[in-house]
Scaffold this motif. Structure first.
Motif: not given
Length: 385
Positions: A94-110
């Protein structure tokens, strides 16, 4: 363009071993320690690693959201996708994704339930001023257990779940709060009103909906502007184009496709002998993932491979590039547990398809009879059409 993509793929093969070792190294917790484990942007550029620079906007006005053109679905890192690497490895990815420019991360309570939100919150805390983490409410969860098939979007539940998600995500406000599935027992106007109150209180920034009809979108949007609608969408499932897409375009609402690679199928690594029997993989229950359905539907992957072969692209890259070419307000959220797949997904943004190529691809896929429903009957009843 073809030469650039082919060159990128060759460079990726040269550097993947080194970068995989760096990304999966043990990560010490805390903002400072986590940053020390990340390849800096300058290093990414020097190694010719994919960095997504394209940006898109979901929604309009005060509800708009400016994001990377490709997001990241966190769910499969510890829920519904079989065995997964340990937590530290997923945090590093996830750190790599953020460092590579990704700014949208999706999750959910379920997802878990709850454990996927906790993972996203821990991993992305060092980036909370640079990325957006979206989550969802609407399933009934009691004492950390999902009451299978039960929905609960009562306003009092929405308020409570928002407070709990804030703690798990380690944020002061939820960037985008989706209703995960429409609750027939609660009018959508009440749901939108409850989220509107949370927005006014500063606990939520934006409102979203998942797997809903065009009529529900209109009714919700009239109470609280909807920033984005999330739904399954890919070359094997395009129903949203008929009624939902025109409404989204009319009202200025963005679209976030989940499972843009059909739960990994369009990536080409699944065949009729693949088994989903880990106890943590919902594909074992999906009609489209029986051996018979997979065998028949592999014809779609063959089309994507043939299309991509002359363009230096994989089947998964073709599928993502097609989706991003459909409309500027579409932001797919493919997920992965592997750095190589993250790199592959990010490079899909470099594949620009012409209108003629889009028609060629769609016509080829339209000749194939897709086998299997996308959900079992009980889950399908929770999806509005």
């Amino acid at each position: 363009m073809n030469e650039k993509i082919s060159s990128n793929r060759r460079n990726f093969l040269k550097t993947s071993t080194t970068i995989s070792a760096a990304a999966c190294a043990p990560v010490a917790f805390g903002a400072t320690a986590a940053t020390q484990q990340i390849l800096p942007t300058a290093t990414n550029a020097a190694l010719d690693l994919p960095v997504i620079t394209q940006r898109r906007t979901l929604g309009t006005g005060a509800s708009r959201m400016e994001l990377s053109a490709l997001g990241f679905g966190v769910m499969g890192m510890n829920y519904n996708r079989g065995p997964h690497p340990d937590r530290k490895a997923m945090i590093a990815l996830l750190h790599q994704a953020a460092e590579r420019g990704v700014t949208l991360f999706d999750t959910a309570q379920v997802y878990g339930p709850l454990i996927n939100e906790e993972l996203a919150g821990e991993a992305l805390q060092p980036y909370r001023n640079k990325v957006s983490v979206t989550t969802k409410f609407g399933h009934r969860i009691v004492d950390g257990k999902y009451m299978n098939g039960e929905l609960d979007s009562r306003p009092e539940t929405i308020r409570r779940m928002a407070e709990e998600s804030l703690k798990r995500l380690r944020v002061d406000a939820i960037d985008l709060f989706y209703q995960h599935r429409a609750d027939p027992a609660v009018p959508i106007e009440e749901v939108a009103g409850a989220v509107k109150d949370l927005i006014q209180q500063g606990k939520v920034k934006r409102f979203g909906l998942c797997e809903v009809s065009a009529q529900t979108i209109r009714r919700a949007h009239a109470v609280q502007p909807v920033t984005a609608v999330q739904s399954e969408y890919h070359l094997m499932w395009r129903e949203q184009e008929k009624e939902v897409f025109p409404v989204l375009e009319e009202l200025g609402i963005g679209f976030v496709p989940y499972s843009p690679l059909n739960r990994g199928f369009l990536g080409g690594a699944i065949n009729e002998y693949t088994r989903f029997d880990s106890g943590n993989d919902n594909r074992a229950t999906l009609p489209r993932f029986t051996s018979e359905a997979i065998r028949a539907n592999l014809a779609v992957v063959e089309v994507l491979n043939a299309f991509g072969r002359t363009r230096g692209a994989t089947s998964g890259q073709v599928a993502l590039a097609w989706m991003m070419a459909k409309a500027p307000w579409i932001v797919p959220i493919p997920g992965t547990t592997k750095l190589a797949h993250l790199d592959e997904n990010l490079r899909a943004a470099n594949l620009q398809l012409t209108s003629g190529e889009i028609r060629e691809l769609e016509e080829a896929v339209s000749k194939i009879q897709i086998v299997g429903d996308r959900y079992p009957a009980a889950q399908q009843r929770q999806v509005e059409s």
